[in-house]
Scaffold this active site. Sequence first.
Site, PDB file in Angstrom:
ATOM      1  N   CYS A   3      25.539  30.264  -8.238  1.00 60.10           N
ATOM      2  CA  CYS A   3      24.173  30.762  -8.003  1.00 60.10           C
ATOM      3  C   CYS A   3      23.829  30.789  -6.518  1.00 60.10           C
ATOM      4  O   CYS A   3      22.916  31.506  -6.117  1.00 60.10           O
ATOM      5  CB  CYS A   3      23.169  29.932  -8.782  1.00 60.10           C
ATOM      6  SG  CYS A   3      23.043  28.229  -8.242  1.00 60.10           S
ATOM      7  N   GLN A  37      18.106  32.558 -13.079  1.00 60.17           N
ATOM      8  CA  GLN A  37      19.500  32.551 -12.641  1.00 60.17           C
ATOM      9  C   GLN A  37      20.439  32.833 -13.813  1.00 60.17           C
ATOM     10  O   GLN A  37      21.370  33.631 -13.705  1.00 60.17           O
ATOM     11  CB  GLN A  37      19.844  31.198 -12.000  1.00 60.17           C
ATOM     12  CG  GLN A  37      21.253  31.138 -11.447  1.00 60.17           C
ATOM     13  CD  GLN A  37      21.458  32.108 -10.293  1.00 60.17           C
ATOM     14  OE1 GLN A  37      20.685  32.113  -9.349  1.00 60.17           O
ATOM     15  NE2 GLN A  37      22.485  32.944 -10.370  1.00 60.17           N
ATOM     16  N   ARG A  50       8.206  27.499  -8.387  1.00 62.83           N
ATOM     17  CA  ARG A  50       9.421  26.707  -8.155  1.00 62.83           C
ATOM     18  C   ARG A  50       8.957  25.306  -7.816  1.00 62.83           C
ATOM     19  O   ARG A  50       8.262  25.101  -6.818  1.00 62.83           O
ATOM     20  CB  ARG A  50      10.262  27.304  -7.019  1.00 62.83           C
ATOM     21  CG  ARG A  50      11.347  26.356  -6.539  1.00 62.83           C
ATOM     22  CD  ARG A  50      12.369  26.995  -5.636  1.00 62.83           C
ATOM     23  NE  ARG A  50      13.299  27.829  -6.381  1.00 62.83           N
ATOM     24  CZ  ARG A  50      14.516  28.156  -5.958  1.00 62.83           C
ATOM     25  NH1 ARG A  50      14.947  27.739  -4.788  1.00 62.83           N
ATOM     26  NH2 ARG A  50      15.293  28.922  -6.690  1.00 62.83           N
ATOM     27  N   ARG A 108      19.725  39.329  -9.183  1.00 62.67           N
ATOM     28  CA  ARG A 108      18.479  38.563  -9.278  1.00 62.67           C
ATOM     29  C   ARG A 108      17.284  39.506  -9.185  1.00 62.67           C
ATOM     30  O   ARG A 108      16.304  39.372  -9.902  1.00 62.67           O
ATOM     31  CB  ARG A 108      18.385  37.521  -8.143  1.00 62.67           C
ATOM     32  CG  ARG A 108      19.385  36.380  -8.187  1.00 62.67           C
ATOM     33  CD  ARG A 108      19.152  35.442  -9.348  1.00 62.67           C
ATOM     34  NE  ARG A 108      17.835  34.830  -9.347  1.00 62.67           N
ATOM     35  CZ  ARG A 108      17.504  33.712  -8.700  1.00 62.67           C
ATOM     36  NH1 ARG A 108      18.424  33.053  -8.017  1.00 62.67           N
ATOM     37  NH2 ARG A 108      16.285  33.213  -8.755  1.00 62.67           N
ATOM     38  N   HIS A 152      16.761  26.748 -14.791  1.00 66.34           N
ATOM     39  CA  HIS A 152      16.725  27.871 -13.847  1.00 66.34           C
ATOM     40  C   HIS A 152      16.953  29.155 -14.654  1.00 66.34           C
ATOM     41  O   HIS A 152      18.002  29.792 -14.552  1.00 66.34           O
ATOM     42  CB  HIS A 152      17.831  27.662 -12.804  1.00 66.34           C
ATOM     43  CG  HIS A 152      17.654  28.460 -11.548  1.00 66.34           C
ATOM     44  ND1 HIS A 152      16.610  29.337 -11.351  1.00 66.34           N
ATOM     45  CD2 HIS A 152      18.415  28.522 -10.415  1.00 66.34           C
ATOM     46  CE1 HIS A 152      16.734  29.893 -10.153  1.00 66.34           C
ATOM     47  NE2 HIS A 152      17.814  29.413  -9.575  1.00 66.34           N
TER      48      HIS A 152
HETATM   49  N1   CP Z   1      20.186  30.724  -6.600  1.00 67.11           N
HETATM   50  C1   CP Z   1      18.954  30.483  -6.106  1.00 67.11           C
HETATM   51  O1   CP Z   1      18.001  30.246  -6.854  1.00 67.11           O
HETATM   52  O2   CP Z   1      18.869  30.585  -4.749  1.00 67.11           O
HETATM   53  P1   CP Z   1      17.629  30.174  -3.837  1.00 67.11           P
HETATM   54  O3   CP Z   1      17.496  28.662  -3.941  1.00 67.11           O
HETATM   55  O4   CP Z   1      17.992  30.632  -2.466  1.00 67.11           O
HETATM   56  O5   CP Z   1      16.402  30.839  -4.363  1.00 67.11           O
HETATM   57  N1  NVA Z   2      20.926  23.171  -8.751  1.00 67.48           N
HETATM   58  C1  NVA Z   2      20.450  23.719  -7.507  1.00 67.48           C
HETATM   59  C2  NVA Z   2      20.238  25.188  -7.644  1.00 67.48           C
HETATM   60  C3  NVA Z   2      19.797  25.882  -6.382  1.00 67.48           C
HETATM   61  C4  NVA Z   2      19.539  27.341  -6.586  1.00 67.48           C
HETATM   62  C5  NVA Z   2      19.174  23.022  -7.080  1.00 67.48           C
HETATM   63  O1  NVA Z   2      18.333  22.728  -7.939  1.00 67.48           O
HETATM   64  O2  NVA Z   2      19.013  22.735  -5.891  1.00 67.48           O
END
Ligand code: CP
Ligand code: NVA
Length: 300
Positions: free
Chosen positions: A259, A132, A102, A287, A129
């Site tokens: 999400c 997701q 990430r 997930r 993502h």
């Molecule tokens: N939706 C999602 O990716 O959540 P987190 O940022 O908590 O991992």
């Molecule tokens: N678009 C958001 C998604 C979080 C899961 C971000 O990148 O922070």
Amino acid sequence: MKHLLKLMDCSAEEIKSILDLADQLKYERKHHIPHRHLEGKSIGLIFQKSSTRTRVSFETGIYQLGGQSLFLSSRDLQIDRGEPIQDTARVLSCYLDGIIIRTYAQKEAEDLAKYGSIPIINGLTDFCHPCQTLTDLLTIRGKYGRLKGLKMCYIGDGNNTANSLIVGGLKMEMEVAIATPKSYEPVKEILDFAAAYDGFTLTNDPKEAVKDADVVITDTWASMGQEEEKAIRDKAFAGYRLDDALMENAKDGAMVLHCMPVYRGKEITAELFEAHTDEIFEAAENRLHVQKAVMVTLMK
Ligand code: CP
Ligand code: NVA
């Protein structure tokens, strides 16, 4: 399929087979049927941004599959002191059987795959993502029994979440309608991809996008890394909040997904969120199943 870096790299068949495997693993978990497909494997999680769902669902998923997870905050790795990703990739490939990353730049995830020799899974970048979207697709298919022909609408920022939904939805033959404020549209690479599909529409009018939708999705107006733009974004997105009035334009009984994390009163009203918690938390649970399916596909 060697990696999951972005959905543009996956065929429709590959996406479908991940969803099918996720359903199977979900069933097996519910019925206490062990599925230790990653016995003896070590999988690292390199995280340069916060996470609740992604981190915990990957780590518990790895445990359920019989593997070992190593959480590698970038603050603790030498990455933070300037060690290049090329070297990190080659070194970690000696010890690990796979990596979830990430981070900010998509290129970093791509470079990890390019220079390393083990499967890499994108657990969110600024660009996309994919885990997701696979989860959202599984959740939608779980409710409707199909994806083809359904209308998916996304209202809000043309961000990582939107980018993956566009690609995943179109690949699964859904109609995809996006409404963003001007200057917050998805990036050109995604719009160029979508241009080849008749089922894609992009508008600045949320009402138009939501019309007859089977599923309506939104996400935060300020993603991780954009915290300083919050005030400007709150203004730009003011007309893009999901609420009951907007949902009047969708099909009766349409799903609402998010999400998470959710900012109540910003991208969605607290009332609408609470009315759809069954679907939204089912997606959060999914997930786990989807990411286990991705890991089994790539790392078994
Ligand atoms: N939706 C999602 O990716 O959540 P987190 O940022 O908590 O991992
Ligand atoms: N678009 C958001 C998604 C979080 C899961 C971000 O990148 O922070």
